[in-house]
Design an enzyme around this catalytic site. Structure first.
Site, PDB file in Angstrom:
ATOM      1  N   HIS A   1     -17.728  16.845 -12.037  1.00  0.00           N
ATOM      2  CA  HIS A   1     -17.939  17.865 -10.990  1.00  0.00           C
ATOM      3  C   HIS A   1     -18.180  19.211 -11.657  1.00  0.00           C
ATOM      4  CE1 HIS A   1     -16.879  20.596  -7.632  1.00  0.00           C
ATOM      5  NE2 HIS A   1     -17.273  19.590  -6.872  1.00  0.00           N
ATOM      6  N   PHE A   2     -19.277  19.531 -12.021  1.00  0.00           N
ATOM      7  CA  PHE A   2     -20.579  18.863 -12.010  1.00  0.00           C
ATOM      8  C   PHE A   2     -21.026  18.665 -13.461  1.00  0.00           C
ATOM      9  CE2 PHE A   2     -20.284  21.375  -8.151  1.00  0.00           C
ATOM     10  CZ  PHE A   2     -20.621  20.460  -7.167  1.00  0.00           C
TER      11      PHE A   2
END
Length: 172
Positions: free
Chosen positions: A71-72
């Protein structure tokens, strides 16, 4: 019997996840990766913004935490929902600390604001929970406001966090 102290270590919090801290009927914290704090540094039945109870806890940040890898990709940031979940976890933990029994369930939040982020370069997240009310009847419920700080800077606020304790969650 409730193990009622003002502070708890990571080992204590992990014991809560196994149902060992507040007894067989007490609400457990999540375990493993979903436990969003490393220690509780202060718990009081008074204090906080509303003088009805206060909890302060911390999470040590390092780049190897599981969520930064996904993420991410290429833009690692702690998901804001994990900070919100940590606040709900602490409301439920406080209810168990008071002697409440049952399984904790998040019941909602009035308003959440995100004004910053937790990056892998941060050192520490601090959670502050200010209780507004605890209902201790057939339903045990906590109502609180919360704050998330990263390295001392306020980045999230949540008003009217609600957590209930339920003896039976089959119809929930």
């Amino acid at each position: 019997m409730v193990d009622k102290r003002e502070s708890y270590t990571k080992t204590d919090l992990e014991a809560s996840g196994r149902g060992e801290l507040f007894g067989a009927g007490g609400p457990p914290l999540p375990s493993g990766n979903m436990l969003m704090m490393d220690r509780v540094i202060k718990m009081t039945e008074d204090g906080g913004s509303h003088n009805k109870g206060y909890v302060e806890a911390e999470l040590d940040i390092n780049p190897d935490l599981w969520f930064f890898a996904c993420h991410f990709v290429g833009d690692p940031v702690m998901p804001g929902c994990l900070g919100l979940d940590a606040m709900w976890q602490l409301v439920g933990f406080y209810l168990g600390w008071l002697g409440g029994e049952g399984k904790g369930r998040a019941l909602g939040v009035g308003e959440v604001k995100f004004t910053g982020q937790v990056l892998p370069t941060a050192k520490k997240v601090t959670y502050r929970i200010h209780f507004k009310r605890v209902i201790n009847r057939k339903l045990i419920m906590g109502l609180a406001d919360g704050e998330v700080l990263v390295d001392g800077k306020l980045i999230y606020t949540a008003n009217d966090l609600k957590v209930g304790l339920f003896k039976d969650t089959s119809a929930f």
